[in-house]
Design an enzyme around this catalytic site. Sequence first.
Site, PDB file in Angstrom:
ATOM      1  N   TYR A 101      44.490  -0.478  27.623  1.00  0.00           N
ATOM      2  CA  TYR A 101      43.367  -0.391  26.580  1.00  0.00           C
ATOM      3  C   TYR A 101      43.467   0.978  25.736  1.00  0.00           C
ATOM      4  CZ  TYR A 101      40.302  -4.415  29.282  1.00  0.00           C
ATOM      5  OH  TYR A 101      39.822  -5.197  29.051  1.00  0.00           O
ATOM      6  N   GLN A 139      38.407 -11.520  37.687  1.00  0.00           N
ATOM      7  CA  GLN A 139      38.069 -11.229  36.466  1.00  0.00           C
ATOM      8  C   GLN A 139      37.734 -12.637  35.589  1.00  0.00           C
ATOM      9  OE1 GLN A 139      37.774  -8.284  33.974  1.00  0.00           O
ATOM     10  NE2 GLN A 139      37.909  -6.857  35.444  1.00  0.00           N
TER      11      GLN A 139
HETATM   12  N1  LIG Z   1      40.192  -9.509  32.316  1.00  0.00           N
HETATM   13  C1  LIG Z   1      40.881  -9.387  31.061  1.00  0.00           C
HETATM   14  O1  LIG Z   1      40.808  -9.967  30.359  1.00  0.00           O
HETATM   15  C2  LIG Z   1      39.699  -9.470  30.166  1.00  0.00           C
HETATM   16  C3  LIG Z   1      39.383  -9.636  28.814  1.00  0.00           C
HETATM   17  C4  LIG Z   1      38.162  -9.610  27.800  1.00  0.00           C
HETATM   18  C5  LIG Z   1      37.233  -8.351  27.931  1.00  0.00           C
HETATM   19  N2  LIG Z   1      36.896  -7.813  29.819  1.00  0.00           N
HETATM   20  C6  LIG Z   1      36.119  -7.004  29.838  1.00  0.00           C
HETATM   21  O2  LIG Z   1      35.411  -7.242  29.915  1.00  0.00           O
HETATM   22  C7  LIG Z   1      34.056  -6.361  28.753  1.00  0.00           C
HETATM   23  C8  LIG Z   1      33.392  -7.326  27.831  1.00  0.00           C
HETATM   24  O3  LIG Z   1      33.924  -7.939  27.027  1.00  0.00           O
HETATM   25  P1  LIG Z   1      33.982  -8.213  25.478  1.00  0.00           P
HETATM   26  O4  LIG Z   1      33.678  -7.096  24.778  1.00  0.00           O
HETATM   27  O5  LIG Z   1      34.082  -9.519  24.752  1.00  0.00           O
HETATM   28  O6  LIG Z   1      31.938  -8.880  25.782  1.00  0.00           O
HETATM   29  P2  LIG Z   1      30.991  -9.544  24.960  1.00  0.00           P
HETATM   30  O7  LIG Z   1      29.523  -8.679  25.140  1.00  0.00           O
HETATM   31  O8  LIG Z   1      31.654 -10.905  24.891  1.00  0.00           O
HETATM   32  O9  LIG Z   1      30.962  -8.718  23.168  1.00  0.00           O
HETATM   33  C9  LIG Z   1      30.963  -7.482  22.583  1.00  0.00           C
HETATM   34  C10 LIG Z   1      30.722  -7.495  21.685  1.00  0.00           C
HETATM   35  O10 LIG Z   1      29.740  -8.094  20.812  1.00  0.00           O
HETATM   36  C11 LIG Z   1      29.023  -7.295  20.404  1.00  0.00           C
HETATM   37  N3  LIG Z   1      28.101  -7.090  20.287  1.00  0.00           N
HETATM   38  C12 LIG Z   1      27.789  -7.340  21.267  1.00  0.00           C
HETATM   39  N4  LIG Z   1      25.802  -7.064  21.519  1.00  0.00           N
HETATM   40  C13 LIG Z   1      25.722  -7.030  20.961  1.00  0.00           C
HETATM   41  C14 LIG Z   1      24.490  -6.883  19.797  1.00  0.00           C
HETATM   42  N5  LIG Z   1      23.099  -7.109  21.218  1.00  0.00           N
HETATM   43  N6  LIG Z   1      24.254  -7.028  18.996  1.00  0.00           N
HETATM   44  C15 LIG Z   1      25.077  -7.318  18.157  1.00  0.00           C
HETATM   45  N7  LIG Z   1      26.169  -6.714  18.419  1.00  0.00           N
HETATM   46  C16 LIG Z   1      27.106  -7.297  19.732  1.00  0.00           C
HETATM   47  C17 LIG Z   1      29.995  -5.149  19.491  1.00  0.00           C
HETATM   48  O11 LIG Z   1      30.926  -5.723  18.835  1.00  0.00           O
HETATM   49  P3  LIG Z   1      31.069  -5.008  17.632  1.00  0.00           P
HETATM   50  O12 LIG Z   1      29.658  -4.070  17.294  1.00  0.00           O
HETATM   51  O13 LIG Z   1      32.121  -4.782  16.696  1.00  0.00           O
HETATM   52  O14 LIG Z   1      30.537  -6.363  16.558  1.00  0.00           O
HETATM   53  C18 LIG Z   1      30.816  -6.167  21.002  1.00  0.00           C
HETATM   54  O15 LIG Z   1      31.518  -4.640  21.321  1.00  0.00           O
HETATM   55  C19 LIG Z   1      35.276  -6.151  28.708  1.00  0.00           C
HETATM   56  O16 LIG Z   1      35.288  -4.385  27.938  1.00  0.00           O
HETATM   57  C20 LIG Z   1      36.110  -5.398  29.154  1.00  0.00           C
HETATM   58  O17 LIG Z   1      36.050  -4.634  29.810  1.00  0.00           O
HETATM   59  C21 LIG Z   1      38.435  -8.360  30.306  1.00  0.00           C
END
Ligand SMILES: NC(=O)c1ccc[n+]([C@@H]2O[C@H](COP(=O)([O-])OP(=O)(O)OC[C@H]3O[C@@H](n4cnc5c(N)ncnc54)[C@H](OP(=O)(O)O)[C@@H]3O)[C@@H](O)[C@H]2O)c1
Length: 301
Positions: free
Chosen positions: A24, A148
């Site tokens: 990251y 995960q």
């Molecule tokens: N193991 C793996 O390969 C892997 C892969 C992916 C993620 N992860 C882990 O999972 C965590 C979460 O994944 P993700 O960030 O993709 O989760 P997500 O909840 O699907 O997407 C989060 C994004 O959605 C938007 N958002 C979130 N809440 C919102 C709301 N209430 N209203 C409007 N927009 C909203 C924001 O982006 P914007 O505001 O920028 O649009 C935020 O950064 C990561 O931080 C990481 O630790 C792991």
Amino acid sequence: NVAEQLMTIAYENGVNLFDTAEVYSAGKAEIILGNIIKKKCLRRSSLVITTKLYWGGKAETERGLSRKHIIEGLKGSLQRLQLEYVDVVFANRPDSNTPMEEIVRAMTHIINHGMSMYWGTSRWSAMEIMEAYSVARQFNLIPPVCEQAEYHLFQRDKVEMQLPELYHKIGVGVVSWSPLACGIITGKYENGIPESSRASLKSYQWLKEKILSEDGRKQQAKLKELTHIAEKLSCTLPQLAIAWCLRNEGVSSVLLGTSNPAQLTENLGAIQVLPKITAHVASDIDKILGNRPQSKKDYHH
Ligand SMILES: NC(=O)c1ccc[n+]([C@@H]2O[C@H](COP(=O)([O-])OP(=O)(O)OC[C@H]3O[C@@H](n4cnc5c(N)ncnc54)[C@H](OP(=O)(O)O)[C@@H]3O)[C@@H](O)[C@H]2O)c1
């Protein structure tokens, strides 16, 4: 600083798990997380810190799940985090170039040396996890404790069909990610790509394309219908979507991503919505989505 604000809100609201990865922002995410823990004097024993290894540096020797990279990679992560140990170290993806025995031995080594409490997998298939488990049992090594996996309203098969067997047989739980499908399940992409959203970022061109594709348009139509369910439950769409992930008994932890305090506060409200996701509500959601995986139990002869 936004990261510190977010972590403070999360911690004060009872969140204790913070997930990062060596890849990251090329290590910066770990540095920032470590600095916040130190600055805020958070008790190490009150935190679950997890990181993921696979893409370390540019060199061939700095990536993958070789014994060399697992040990060197975690040392690098711990230095950036300014921590003695992490709670779970994840293999960020499977590595077909490294024998399973080598991976399991290396993970066992770092745990025995106090560099991590447990180890887990990320983006591994049920077969690969089972192989790691068998190798661990065969050689008296330490098996992985959790996987995960991507899990949200539009991505259900692996977590609902393949992983429950592991959960029941060997106790491997799911730490789920992208509960909002990277922000798609908020409804904010209904009329295109707003500025400063994740899909507007250059490195997320694939997300933009996905949203604008035919499949993406179909998803938006379903989200509109789901909004009515959210309204009936007096919650927002993101809260409904996150509570829906939490309701799955195999899911031990749902990783959230948020870009600002308002989003985080909204999303944390999902906890209050969880008891409202009754079997009846879940089945209404299934009807709209039309993607409930057929479980073996449903199979009629
Ligand atoms: N193991 C793996 O390969 C892997 C892969 C992916 C993620 N992860 C882990 O999972 C965590 C979460 O994944 P993700 O960030 O993709 O989760 P997500 O909840 O699907 O997407 C989060 C994004 O959605 C938007 N958002 C979130 N809440 C919102 C709301 N209430 N209203 C409007 N927009 C909203 C924001 O982006 P914007 O505001 O920028 O649009 C935020 O950064 C990561 O931080 C990481 O630790 C792991």
